[in-house]
Design an enzyme around this catalytic site. Structure first.
Site, PDB file in Angstrom:
ATOM      1  N   ARG A  32       5.308  68.005  71.293  1.00  0.00           N
ATOM      2  CA  ARG A  32       6.486  68.751  71.742  1.00  0.00           C
ATOM      3  C   ARG A  32       6.154  70.212  72.025  1.00  0.00           C
ATOM      4  O   ARG A  32       6.867  70.896  72.736  1.00  0.00           O
ATOM      5  CB  ARG A  32       7.581  68.699  70.671  1.00  0.00           C
ATOM      6  CG  ARG A  32       8.178  67.334  70.428  1.00  0.00           C
ATOM      7  CD  ARG A  32       9.316  67.455  69.445  1.00  0.00           C
ATOM      8  NE  ARG A  32      10.010  66.197  69.240  1.00  0.00           N
ATOM      9  CZ  ARG A  32      11.158  66.075  68.577  1.00  0.00           C
ATOM     10  NH1 ARG A  32      11.713  67.157  68.061  1.00  0.00           N
ATOM     11  NH2 ARG A  32      11.728  64.898  68.432  1.00  0.00           N
ATOM     12  N   ARG A 150       3.774  61.408  34.214  1.00  0.00           N
ATOM     13  CA  ARG A 150       3.242  61.223  35.566  1.00  0.00           C
ATOM     14  C   ARG A 150       4.256  61.583  36.649  1.00  0.00           C
ATOM     15  O   ARG A 150       3.992  61.360  37.827  1.00  0.00           O
ATOM     16  CB  ARG A 150       2.804  59.772  35.767  1.00  0.00           C
ATOM     17  CG  ARG A 150       1.634  59.345  34.897  1.00  0.00           C
ATOM     18  CD  ARG A 150       1.375  57.865  35.072  1.00  0.00           C
ATOM     19  NE  ARG A 150       0.206  57.430  34.311  1.00  0.00           N
ATOM     20  CZ  ARG A 150      -0.118  56.167  34.083  1.00  0.00           C
ATOM     21  NH1 ARG A 150       0.663  55.196  34.570  1.00  0.00           N
ATOM     22  NH2 ARG A 150      -1.200  55.854  33.389  1.00  0.00           N
ATOM     23  N   CYS A 177       6.839  70.501  56.848  1.00  0.00           N
ATOM     24  CA  CYS A 177       5.491  70.002  57.120  1.00  0.00           C
ATOM     25  C   CYS A 177       4.671  69.835  55.852  1.00  0.00           C
ATOM     26  O   CYS A 177       3.740  69.032  55.805  1.00  0.00           O
ATOM     27  CB  CYS A 177       4.746  70.957  58.057  1.00  0.00           C
ATOM     28  SG  CYS A 177       5.477  71.099  59.692  1.00  0.00           S
ATOM     29  N   ARG A 197       2.653  66.549  55.443  1.00  0.00           N
ATOM     30  CA  ARG A 197       2.965  65.613  56.516  1.00  0.00           C
ATOM     31  C   ARG A 197       2.208  65.954  57.794  1.00  0.00           C
ATOM     32  O   ARG A 197       1.651  65.081  58.471  1.00  0.00           O
ATOM     33  CB  ARG A 197       4.481  65.645  56.785  1.00  0.00           C
ATOM     34  CG  ARG A 197       4.932  64.862  57.997  1.00  0.00           C
ATOM     35  CD  ARG A 197       6.423  65.055  58.259  1.00  0.00           C
ATOM     36  NE  ARG A 197       6.746  66.406  58.670  1.00  0.00           N
ATOM     37  CZ  ARG A 197       6.646  66.875  59.908  1.00  0.00           C
ATOM     38  NH1 ARG A 197       6.196  66.092  60.885  1.00  0.00           N
ATOM     39  NH2 ARG A 197       6.987  68.122  60.208  1.00  0.00           N
ATOM     40  N   SER A 198       2.188  67.241  58.150  1.00  0.00           N
ATOM     41  CA  SER A 198       1.626  67.678  59.422  1.00  0.00           C
ATOM     42  C   SER A 198       0.936  69.013  59.212  1.00  0.00           C
ATOM     43  O   SER A 198       1.514  69.925  58.606  1.00  0.00           O
ATOM     44  CB  SER A 198       2.748  67.808  60.461  1.00  0.00           C
ATOM     45  OG  SER A 198       2.258  68.319  61.686  1.00  0.00           O
ATOM     46  N   ASP A 200      -1.392  72.072  61.188  1.00  0.00           N
ATOM     47  CA  ASP A 200      -2.103  72.777  62.256  1.00  0.00           C
ATOM     48  C   ASP A 200      -3.315  73.426  61.593  1.00  0.00           C
ATOM     49  O   ASP A 200      -3.207  74.447  60.917  1.00  0.00           O
ATOM     50  CB  ASP A 200      -1.159  73.829  62.854  1.00  0.00           C
ATOM     51  CG  ASP A 200      -1.809  74.697  63.922  1.00  0.00           C
ATOM     52  OD1 ASP A 200      -3.052  74.753  63.987  1.00  0.00           O
ATOM     53  OD2 ASP A 200      -1.069  75.351  64.689  1.00  0.00           O
ATOM     54  N   HIS A 238      -4.359  68.206  62.716  1.00  0.00           N
ATOM     55  CA  HIS A 238      -4.556  68.338  64.154  1.00  0.00           C
ATOM     56  C   HIS A 238      -5.033  69.714  64.578  1.00  0.00           C
ATOM     57  O   HIS A 238      -4.836  70.718  63.880  1.00  0.00           O
ATOM     58  CB  HIS A 238      -3.278  67.971  64.920  1.00  0.00           C
ATOM     59  CG  HIS A 238      -2.048  68.696  64.460  1.00  0.00           C
ATOM     60  ND1 HIS A 238      -1.188  68.167  63.519  1.00  0.00           N
ATOM     61  CD2 HIS A 238      -1.547  69.909  64.801  1.00  0.00           C
ATOM     62  CE1 HIS A 238      -0.195  69.012  63.321  1.00  0.00           C
ATOM     63  NE2 HIS A 238      -0.394  70.087  64.088  1.00  0.00           N
ATOM     64  N   ILE A 239      -5.677  69.714  65.732  1.00  0.00           N
ATOM     65  CA  ILE A 239      -6.106  70.928  66.426  1.00  0.00           C
ATOM     66  C   ILE A 239      -5.564  70.824  67.845  1.00  0.00           C
ATOM     67  O   ILE A 239      -5.820  69.835  68.548  1.00  0.00           O
ATOM     68  CB  ILE A 239      -7.643  71.035  66.471  1.00  0.00           C
ATOM     69  CG1 ILE A 239      -8.225  71.179  65.065  1.00  0.00           C
ATOM     70  CG2 ILE A 239      -8.078  72.195  67.358  1.00  0.00           C
ATOM     71  CD1 ILE A 239      -9.742  71.055  65.017  1.00  0.00           C
ATOM     72  N   TYR A 240      -4.795  71.823  68.275  1.00  0.00           N
ATOM     73  CA  TYR A 240      -4.307  71.811  69.651  1.00  0.00           C
ATOM     74  C   TYR A 240      -5.465  72.103  70.610  1.00  0.00           C
ATOM     75  O   TYR A 240      -6.385  72.851  70.285  1.00  0.00           O
ATOM     76  CB  TYR A 240      -3.191  72.842  69.823  1.00  0.00           C
ATOM     77  CG  TYR A 240      -1.924  72.472  69.076  1.00  0.00           C
ATOM     78  CD1 TYR A 240      -1.073  71.485  69.571  1.00  0.00           C
ATOM     79  CD2 TYR A 240      -1.593  73.081  67.876  1.00  0.00           C
ATOM     80  CE1 TYR A 240       0.079  71.122  68.889  1.00  0.00           C
ATOM     81  CE2 TYR A 240      -0.448  72.729  67.180  1.00  0.00           C
ATOM     82  CZ  TYR A 240       0.387  71.751  67.692  1.00  0.00           C
ATOM     83  OH  TYR A 240       1.516  71.389  66.998  1.00  0.00           O
TER      84      TYR A 240
END
Length: 299
Positions: A32, A150, A177, A197-198, A200, A238-240
């Site tokens: 996106r 735990r 994220c 989760r995500s 950069d 990820h890497i843009y």
């Protein structure tokens, strides 16, 4: 925190190797954000804090490194607006709280929404507590009372506020994220696993590494259990594509020893997790490679 003497620490190349892996093996996917991204799933780094604090040395974060800690402190205290974040020195959220983004979600300009980090961490929706459930207050209390449990866990995700699709309106301008936190006390020492989760990798992840390793130091101070290990798992790493050239420069830089980060004298007097701020942390032995104009310290 008991750090090894600086000269005895092993240079840490985990972050650099993660960059290399994603650049070499990542799957190209549309995003996106515009540029396509090279993406790998389920990548984990493990930092024994005795070997140094995970403040990257592949490029200098200068004095900025305290700001991500301030951001986490803002979220712990329930910040959900640009005005509230500014009180903690966070000035990079403007693009996520424009009128274009907020109006689609029924929010006022400048609001990130009740489904953002601050809402989840400090005021998680609860039938029993109309004001919301304070996850970090409970986390500290539970570790103190039941260290061997735990279930020392925090989540940034309020599902009903983050729905997407036809006829569904999320109550956050960006889905969290990072910030799924699981803490374990093993042999009296604290282990903190942060699931993301995500991530950069060139820009956001170095800040996240600092934030949650600092959280481990906060919990050490508040519970009396020595900080041991920080585990950082990124589900979508990820890497843009427009970052790739700058990343290749980082890959040519040799790993260096990680620095020492600890609480200041003021920080050592704090007894409530809500009272921590970024300037309650200090760094020594930080010897990074130069900063890079092609990779800003924040997004």
């Amino acid at each position: 925190m008991r750090y090894l003497p600086y000269a005895e620490r092993t240079p840490d190349g985990q972050y650099r190797e993660l960059l290399r892996r994603v650049l070499d093996e990542g799957v190209r996917v549309p995003t996106r954000q515009g540029p396509a991204a090279l993406t790998l799933m389920q990548q984990t780094m493990r930092f024994d804090l005795a070997n140094g604090f995970p403040l990257i040395t592949e490029r200098s974060l200068g004095s900025f490194w305290r700001k991500p800690i301030g951001e986490l402190c803002a979220f712990i205290n329930g910040a959900t607006t640009l005005e509230e974040l500014a009180e903690y020195g966070c000035d990079w959220w403007g693009a996520w709280a424009t009128e274009a983004k907020t109006s689609k979600r029924g929010l006022a300009p400048g609001e990130l929404g009740p489904g953002s980090y601050g809402g989840a961490f400090h005021s998680f929706p609860s039938l029993e507590q109309p004001e919301g459930f304070d996850q970090f207050r409970h986390l500290v209390e539970q570790i103190r009372e039941l260290p061997g449990d735990r279930t020392h866990f925090v989540s940034p995700w309020i599902p009903q506020y983050l729905v997407r699709g036809t006829g569904k309106t999320p109550k956050a301008t960006i889905a969290p994220c990072h910030g799924w936190v699981h803490v374990r006390v093993l042999d009296g020492r604290l282990h903190l696993h942060m699931f993301q989760r995500s991530g950069d990798l060139p820009i956001g992840v170095p800040s996240n590494m600092v934030q949650y390793a600092a959280l481990l130091l906060m919990l050490e101070h508040l519970t009396g259990h020595e900080a041991s290990t920080f585990y950082h798992t990124i589900s979508d790493a990820h890497i843009y594509e427009d970052q790739a050239d700058a990343v290749r420069v980082l890959l040519d830089r040799e790993p260096r020893r990680l620095p020492t980060v600890g609480l200041t004298d003021v920080g050592m007097k704090i007894d409530d997790i809500h009272d921590f701020r970024g300037d309650h942390f200090d760094v020594t032995d930080y010897d990074p490679h130069p900063s890079m104009p092609g990779i800003p310290v924040s997004s």
